[in-house]
Write a protein that holds these residues in place. Structure first.
Motif, PDB file in Angstrom:
ATOM      1  N   LEU A 154      -4.668  -3.144  -7.867  1.00 10.40           N
ATOM      2  CA  LEU A 154      -5.700  -3.140  -6.824  1.00 10.40           C
ATOM      3  C   LEU A 154      -6.635  -4.338  -6.961  1.00 10.40           C
ATOM      4  N   ASP A 211       0.815  -1.216   0.000  1.00  7.40           N
ATOM      5  CA  ASP A 211       0.000   0.000   0.000  1.00  7.40           C
ATOM      6  C   ASP A 211       0.847   1.265   0.000  1.00  7.40           C
ATOM      7  N   THR A 251     -12.932  -4.731  -5.851  1.00  6.30           N
ATOM      8  CA  THR A 251     -12.739  -3.808  -4.735  1.00  6.30           C
ATOM      9  C   THR A 251     -14.077  -3.436  -4.105  1.00  6.30           C
ATOM     10  N   THR A 299     -10.611   0.632  -1.010  1.00  9.04           N
ATOM     11  CA  THR A 299      -9.992   1.277  -2.172  1.00  9.04           C
ATOM     12  C   THR A 299     -10.945   1.382  -3.354  1.00  9.04           C
ATOM     13  N   ASP A 359     -11.675  -3.934   2.667  1.00  2.00           N
ATOM     14  CA  ASP A 359     -10.963  -3.055   1.749  1.00  2.00           C
ATOM     15  C   ASP A 359     -11.779  -1.788   1.563  1.00  2.00           C
ATOM     16  N   TYR A 373     -12.199   8.516  -0.177  1.00  2.00           N
ATOM     17  CA  TYR A 373     -11.333   7.514   0.445  1.00  2.00           C
ATOM     18  C   TYR A 373     -10.773   7.983   1.791  1.00  2.00           C
TER      19      TYR A 373
END
Length: 529
Positions: free
Chosen positions: A519, A224, A465, A476, A474, A298
């Motif tokens: 990702l 990350d 995702t 992202t 998650d 985010y």
């Protein structure tokens, strides 16, 4: 300040209107019925199954044997890694790293080692290229620094494989083969259709060299922190360039007279920042506007959210001031995709903003000019319409199947090497048309196949995702959507401009594609960002 904005009358009004629209849509029995019908349809179930399927490594016995041999060869080359760590370059890098530890920003970058520095350099690619080519103007550096960076990244990846004893296929992903296939097709066409070998080689290099960054970035990203370094560097640089573009509009930077028609009197200037072209500047903003907006969804810190929204707004204004109609259309497509997948409550605000833009004189002038007789005449005589006709005539006079040859017509290489005296050379202002003229229908089919596979990987990454976000493993998902939306916007603009003629645009495009694929397919779900 954030609390004051949240409690302002305007923000509360927007929230109330958006909430009412959402409530109306949720309470509509017709829409709910349509939604249930779509979710229960066979097509929908097949699409979901396709997006969520697990990849299986299908290899022939010969391919598996070759990979094992390559891994064994790398495992026996630990001396190469030892030589690198004992070299003068490595000692210089280590000394700089120790000095940078006291800096919050550079200490964070150097904490990721040489990989972090390479990713940081990729993020600043456009700025470095501008400084070396236009500011310092040193021929040796300006013409070869990007190739040296690419070769060094390849070397570093090999060194990392040796040090950590990673297998070659450890970073394989579904887009590797389509990109490699197009590169192979380009190489075959270069060898098959080569009336001018040196020009063909330059054309091949300009078309496929920077696609290699897709393979490199997917292999460079380890965790990350590496992803953060590249993502934040890209958005930060785009914000600075957007501010510079706004400054150019304020001071009314001079521009060539042929950038606007005589009838467009409301256009005072067109901004271009460090790129020299308002169309490229606009497309650069298209790529990063949804990425900046994604950071706002985010980030958990409200200060970072505010900075992300400010960066998004600044980039939107910078794109607006380029006066590039193609970039405007591409930005609208990118924002529409982002809003559709991330926050549908913004649809009303987006629609209202679009209506308000029509009241701005230069927007109304630029768009209104499309519906005049002057535009029809300009488009036919020397414009994109006339260039399309002339380019297709040239293609069919040579070989419609395999084209006139890489680097021969339609782009920068053709303009630099005008070897055919009877041809009126020009930019076709359409990257798909350029590929068609140079590589024929055969090459264009493989290029479109590569882009279709790319879009499929983007969709699968978004789906994966999104599922992880719903499971709480998650978060992202907005980043994946933001990057994908920016890439789709660039593909839209490629129909009106030779976007990939600029090396930094192709580097950024395929680097961001690699980030989305990382990702969705390569990132470990055990740790959150």
């Amino acid at each position: 300040m954030i609390k004051a904005l949240q409690s302002s009358l305007f923000i509360r009004l927007v929230q109330a209107v958006c909430g009412w629209v959402v409530a109306v849509f949720r309470g509509s029995s017709i829409l709910n019925t349509i939604g249930r019908w779509v979710r229960s349809s066979l097509v929908f179930r097949r699409i979901v199954r396709l997006l969520g399927r697990q990849d299986t490594a299908v290899q022939t016995a010969g391919c598996a044997r070759r990979l094992q041999q390559a891994n064994g060869w790398l495992a026996g080359r630990s001396r190469l890694s030892d030589c690198l760590q004992g070299s003068l370059l490595w000692r210089i890098f280590s000394a700089i790293g120790r000095c940078a530890q006291n800096s919050r920003i550079f200490g964070w970058i150097f904490s990721a080692g040489m990989t972090g520095v390479i990713l940081f350099t990729v993020g600043l690619y456009a700025l470095i290229d501008y400084v070396l080519r236009d500011v310092l103007a040193v021929p040796v550096l300006s013409s070869g620094w990007d190739e040296l960076l690419l070769l060094f990244a390849v070397l570093w990846i090999i060194i990392e494989r040796i040090r950590k004893k990673l297998s070659i296929e450890a970073k394989a992903n579904p887009l590797d083969l389509p990109v490699l296939l197009f590169i192979t097709v380009g190489f075959c066409l270069m060898c098959f259709n080569d009336p001018y070998p040196s020009i063909q080689l330059d054309g091949f290099r300009a078309t496929v060299q920077y696609m290699l960054w897709f393979f490199l970035v997917t292999r460079l990203l380890r965790n990350d922190r590496d992803f953060h370094i590249l993502y934040l560097t890209l958005v930060a640089l785009a914000t600075v360039i957007a501010l510079h573009g706004i400054y150019q509009y304020i001071v009314k930077v001079p521009m060539p007279s042929n950038w606007v028609a005589a009838a467009e009197t409301a256009v005072r200037t067109r901004v271009y920042s460090i790129f020299g072209s308002p169309n490229i500047m606009g497309d650069y903003m298209v790529m990063f506007v949804p990425m900046a907006a994604a950071l706002a969804y985010y980030a958990e810190d409200q200060r970072l959210q505010l900075l992300a929204w400010l960066a998004t707004i600044v980039m939107c204004f910078a794109c607006l001031f380029t006066m590039s109609r193609g970039a405007w259309a591409a930005l609208a497509a990118a924002i529409l995709i982002f809003v559709l997948f991330v926050d549908r409550r913004l649809f009303l605000l987006l629609f209202a903003g679009g209506i308000l833009l029509l009241f701005i004189p230069f927007v109304r002038t630029r768009i209104g000019f499309l519906f005049t007789d002057d535009f029809v005449a300009a488009n036919t005589n020397g414009g994109r319409g006339g260039r399309l006709i002339n380019a297709m005539a040239l293609l069919h006079s040579y070989s419609p199947t395999f084209g006139v040859g890489l680097g021969m017509f339609g782009g920068a290489i053709g303009m630099q090497n005008q070897v055919l005296d009877w041809i009126d050379y020009f930019y076709v202002d359409n990257y798909y048309l350029k590929i068609l003229v140079e590589m024929g229908y055969f090459g264009l089919c493989f290029f479109i196949l590569t882009l279709v596979c790319l879009l499929g990987c983007l969709a699968r990454s978004i789906y994966r995702t999104g599922i992880s976000m719903k499971r709480g493993t998650d978060k992202t998902y907005p980043l994946a959507v933001g990057m994908s939306a920016g890439l789709c916007g660039v593909l839209v603009h490629c129909s009106a401009e030779n976007i990939f003629e600029e090396p930094y645009m192709m580097v950024y495009f395929w680097a961001i594609a690699a980030m989305v694929v990382w990702l969705g397919f390569l990132r470990s779900r055990k740790s959150d960002m």
